[in-house]
Scaffold this active site. Structure first.
Site, PDB file in Angstrom:
ATOM      1  N   GLY A 154      22.846  -7.422  23.976  1.00 25.82           N
ATOM      2  CA  GLY A 154      24.311  -7.279  24.041  1.00 25.82           C
ATOM      3  C   GLY A 154      24.747  -6.206  23.063  1.00 25.82           C
ATOM      4  O   GLY A 154      24.019  -5.241  22.810  1.00 25.82           O
ATOM      5  N   ARG A 155      25.951  -6.417  22.500  1.00 21.27           N
ATOM      6  CA  ARG A 155      26.497  -5.407  21.569  1.00 21.27           C
ATOM      7  C   ARG A 155      25.561  -5.189  20.379  1.00 21.27           C
ATOM      8  O   ARG A 155      25.179  -4.059  20.064  1.00 21.27           O
ATOM      9  CB  ARG A 155      27.874  -5.878  21.054  1.00 21.27           C
ATOM     10  N   ILE A 156      25.179  -6.280  19.692  1.00 21.89           N
ATOM     11  CA  ILE A 156      24.384  -6.120  18.464  1.00 21.89           C
ATOM     12  C   ILE A 156      22.940  -5.736  18.803  1.00 21.89           C
ATOM     13  O   ILE A 156      22.385  -4.799  18.212  1.00 21.89           O
ATOM     14  CB  ILE A 156      24.440  -7.413  17.612  1.00 21.89           C
ATOM     15  N   SER A 237      21.099 -14.152  14.610  1.00 18.12           N
ATOM     16  CA  SER A 237      22.051 -14.661  15.610  1.00 18.12           C
ATOM     17  C   SER A 237      22.593 -16.032  15.192  1.00 18.12           C
ATOM     18  O   SER A 237      23.601 -16.113  14.490  1.00 18.12           O
ATOM     19  CB  SER A 237      21.410 -14.669  17.000  1.00 18.12           C
ATOM     20  N   ARG A 238      21.899 -17.108  15.569  1.00 16.04           N
ATOM     21  CA  ARG A 238      22.280 -18.452  15.125  1.00 16.04           C
ATOM     22  C   ARG A 238      20.990 -19.231  14.852  1.00 16.04           C
ATOM     23  O   ARG A 238      20.009 -19.109  15.605  1.00 16.04           O
ATOM     24  CB  ARG A 238      23.099 -19.183  16.192  1.00 16.04           C
ATOM     25  N   GLU A 267      22.331 -25.223   8.552  1.00 15.81           N
ATOM     26  CA  GLU A 267      22.961 -24.585   7.389  1.00 15.81           C
ATOM     27  C   GLU A 267      23.868 -25.565   6.662  1.00 15.81           C
ATOM     28  O   GLU A 267      24.539 -26.352   7.325  1.00 15.81           O
ATOM     29  CB  GLU A 267      23.765 -23.366   7.852  1.00 15.81           C
ATOM     30  N   HIS A 285      23.450 -16.065   5.597  1.00 19.73           N
ATOM     31  CA  HIS A 285      24.410 -15.819   6.684  1.00 19.73           C
ATOM     32  C   HIS A 285      25.445 -14.753   6.278  1.00 19.73           C
ATOM     33  O   HIS A 285      26.659 -14.979   6.366  1.00 19.73           O
ATOM     34  CB  HIS A 285      25.094 -17.133   7.105  1.00 19.73           C
ATOM     35  N   ALA A 287      25.177 -11.379   7.437  1.00 19.40           N
ATOM     36  CA  ALA A 287      24.945 -10.160   8.228  1.00 19.40           C
ATOM     37  C   ALA A 287      26.239  -9.385   8.504  1.00 19.40           C
ATOM     38  O   ALA A 287      26.206  -8.172   8.663  1.00 19.40           O
ATOM     39  CB  ALA A 287      24.228 -10.494   9.529  1.00 19.40           C
TER      40      ALA A 287
HETATM   41  P1  NAD Z   1      26.943 -10.251  23.066  1.00 24.59           P
HETATM   42  O1  NAD Z   1      27.623 -11.267  23.895  1.00 24.59           O
HETATM   43  O2  NAD Z   1      27.397  -8.822  23.147  1.00 24.59           O
HETATM   44  O3  NAD Z   1      25.366 -10.266  23.341  1.00 24.59           O
HETATM   45  C1  NAD Z   1      24.625 -11.411  23.616  1.00 24.59           C
HETATM   46  C2  NAD Z   1      23.571 -11.043  24.676  1.00 24.59           C
HETATM   47  O4  NAD Z   1      22.680 -12.153  24.826  1.00 24.59           O
HETATM   48  C3  NAD Z   1      24.180 -10.742  26.051  1.00 24.59           C
HETATM   49  O5  NAD Z   1      23.702  -9.486  26.526  1.00 24.59           O
HETATM   50  C4  NAD Z   1      23.684 -11.898  26.920  1.00 24.59           C
HETATM   51  O6  NAD Z   1      23.473 -11.519  28.280  1.00 24.59           O
HETATM   52  C5  NAD Z   1      22.383 -12.242  26.206  1.00 24.59           C
HETATM   53  N1  NAD Z   1      21.865 -13.567  26.532  1.00 24.59           N
HETATM   54  C6  NAD Z   1      22.517 -14.707  26.850  1.00 24.59           C
HETATM   55  N2  NAD Z   1      21.650 -15.702  27.090  1.00 24.59           N
HETATM   56  C7  NAD Z   1      20.412 -15.188  26.912  1.00 24.59           C
HETATM   57  C8  NAD Z   1      19.093 -15.711  27.005  1.00 24.59           C
HETATM   58  N3  NAD Z   1      18.885 -16.976  27.353  1.00 24.59           N
HETATM   59  N4  NAD Z   1      18.049 -14.894  26.747  1.00 24.59           N
HETATM   60  C9  NAD Z   1      18.254 -13.609  26.398  1.00 24.59           C
HETATM   61  N5  NAD Z   1      19.483 -13.051  26.304  1.00 24.59           N
HETATM   62  C10 NAD Z   1      20.536 -13.829  26.548  1.00 24.59           C
HETATM   63  O7  NAD Z   1      27.066 -10.770  21.561  1.00 24.59           O
HETATM   64  P2  NAD Z   1      26.889  -9.943  20.209  1.00 24.59           P
HETATM   65  O8  NAD Z   1      28.211  -9.448  19.763  1.00 24.59           O
HETATM   66  O9  NAD Z   1      25.773  -8.986  20.366  1.00 24.59           O
HETATM   67  O10 NAD Z   1      26.470 -11.142  19.229  1.00 24.59           O
HETATM   68  C11 NAD Z   1      25.272 -11.874  19.464  1.00 24.59           C
HETATM   69  C12 NAD Z   1      25.237 -13.120  18.613  1.00 24.59           C
HETATM   70  O11 NAD Z   1      25.004 -12.770  17.250  1.00 24.59           O
HETATM   71  C13 NAD Z   1      26.558 -13.905  18.565  1.00 24.59           C
HETATM   72  O12 NAD Z   1      26.649 -14.823  19.644  1.00 24.59           O
HETATM   73  C14 NAD Z   1      26.514 -14.608  17.234  1.00 24.59           C
HETATM   74  O13 NAD Z   1      26.078 -15.929  17.376  1.00 24.59           O
HETATM   75  C15 NAD Z   1      25.501 -13.807  16.425  1.00 24.59           C
HETATM   76  N6  NAD Z   1      26.108 -13.192  15.236  1.00 24.59           N
HETATM   77  C16 NAD Z   1      25.666 -13.538  13.995  1.00 24.59           C
HETATM   78  C17 NAD Z   1      26.216 -12.941  12.868  1.00 24.59           C
HETATM   79  C18 NAD Z   1      25.745 -13.277  11.469  1.00 24.59           C
HETATM   80  O14 NAD Z   1      26.567 -13.292  10.575  1.00 24.59           O
HETATM   81  N7  NAD Z   1      24.471 -13.515  11.260  1.00 24.59           N
HETATM   82  C19 NAD Z   1      27.249 -12.008  12.997  1.00 24.59           C
HETATM   83  C20 NAD Z   1      27.664 -11.674  14.278  1.00 24.59           C
HETATM   84  C21 NAD Z   1      27.087 -12.252  15.390  1.00 24.59           C
END
Ligand code: NAD
Length: 320
Positions: A154-156, A237-238, A267, A285, A287
């Site tokens: 996805g985005r990240i 991620s989580r 956590e 946590h 990031a």
């Molecule tokens: P996003 O929605 O842009 O990207 C998530 C991607 O995961 C999507 O492309 C989706 O199709 C894919 N996906 C869904 N189910 C899947 C699976 N079973 N297998 C593989 N891919 C799958 O989200 P994002 O903005 O990139 O953020 C991703 C995650 O990062 C967030 O949901 C959040 O939980 C986590 N995050 C953590 C922090 C931190 O502080 N550590 C900060 C920001 C985001």
């Protein structure tokens, strides 16, 4: 209009809400009971909450009918019961995009730090163990030209892949339920039709999926055993996406070489044994924790509230 902000956050969003003439009450890290009591005591039109707040039907009911929106101060929204919100006509929003660069930077910092044994080296220096340069001391792993596996493009995930390809000449393999052929062309990336393909082929595996029922323990003992013996696992991620006890066992047994984690299954606790492992790097946590990004998240959460309270559709509505 009266807004409850459940924890202190950077002030950009608070100022924005204030500029609209809204009354803003900043809470002091409520637990669930306290949050319900606060919502039941007063009349709030919106709540700005974060991932510490488990927002469910009881909370929505305590907030009452005048409460239009719960704006989450995070891109992940696994702390929100979307079904209960929809049943009550409550809008849920998140803060996507504004933290992408920062989380991708932190992810890459973890990749470099675990490969170059930076935390170990830091502990070594501070313990007074460095007595001079040695050819065999603290040998790590090169990152350049290796294969980075991205789970969740996805985005990240795609930003991390960008840094890997453009900055470190890495090969990227990815798994995502949605294939992105445009991305594959642009970055020479390979689509692994299954998560297992990516795990088997990668030197570094970085997780970027949302926490969903389908992604809980996506990385378990069986899948860790599929990874290369000298591979590293990175998770920003989580926490519950990895079976953390299984990861500790794999790190102890040498099933994989190392792990770098910003998020944890329970956590703020870490799985027993994780803190003692030299081949793991852990950050609390953080990031997305830069001043600029946290201000941008504050502003975006506030913007979502303003749009909802002025009767428009906020830019970042999330649905189940
Ligand atoms: P996003 O929605 O842009 O990207 C998530 C991607 O995961 C999507 O492309 C989706 O199709 C894919 N996906 C869904 N189910 C899947 C699976 N079973 N297998 C593989 N891919 C799958 O989200 P994002 O903005 O990139 O953020 C991703 C995650 O990062 C967030 O949901 C959040 O939980 C986590 N995050 C953590 C922090 C931190 O502080 N550590 C900060 C920001 C985001």
């Amino acid at each position: 209009m009266k807004i409850l902000v459940t924890h202190e956050i950077p002030d950009a969003g608070i100022k924005l809400l204030g500029s609209k003439g809204y009354e803003v009450v900043i809470g002091n890290a409520f637990d669930k009971k306290e949050l319900i009591a606060e919502l039941a005591k007063d009349r709030y039109d919106a709540v700005l909450c974060d991932l510490n707040d488990k927002i469910d039907a009881e909370i929505f009911d305590a907030a009452g009918k005048q409460c239009k929106i719960f704006a989450n101060y995070a891109v992940g929204y696994d702390n929100m019961d979307l079904k209960a919100a929809a049943e009550r006509g409550i809008v849920i929003t998140n803060t996507p995009g504004v933290l992408t660069d920062t989380v991708a930077e932190h992810t890459f910092a973890l990749i470099l730090a675990i490969a170059h044994r930076m935390a170990e080296g830091d502990r070594f220096m501070r313990a007074g163990k460095y007595h001079g340069w040695e050819p065999m001391m603290l040998l790590g792993t090169d990152v350049s030209k290796k294969t980075l596996g991205i789970i969740g493009l996805g985005r990240i995930g795609s930003r991390v892949a960008h840094h890997a390809v453009r900055g470190f000449n890495m090969k990227v393999m990815y798994y995502d339920p949605k294939r992105n052929e445009q991305f594959e062309k642009e970055f020479g990336a390979e689509f692994g039709p299954a998560v297992e393909d990516v795990l088997r082929a990668s030197d570094f595996v970085s997780i970027h999926v949302p926490l969903l029922p389908a992604t809980r323990h996506l990385i378990n003992a069986e899948r860790l055993a599929m990874m290369k013996k000298n591979a590293y696992l990175i998770n920003t991620s989580r926490g519950p996406i990895i079976d953390e006890a299984a990861l500790v066992a794999a790190l102890r047994a040498g099933t994989i070489r190392g792990a770098a984690l910003d998020v944890f299954e329970n956590e703020p606790a870490m799985a027993p044994g994780l803190a003692e492992l030299e081949n793991a790097i852990v950050t609390p946590h953080i990031a997305s924790a830069t001043e600029g990004t946290r201000q941008a998240m504050s502003e975006l959460a506030a913007q979502n509230i303003i749009e909802a309270l002025e009767g428009r559709v906020p830019p970042n509505v999330v649905k189940g």
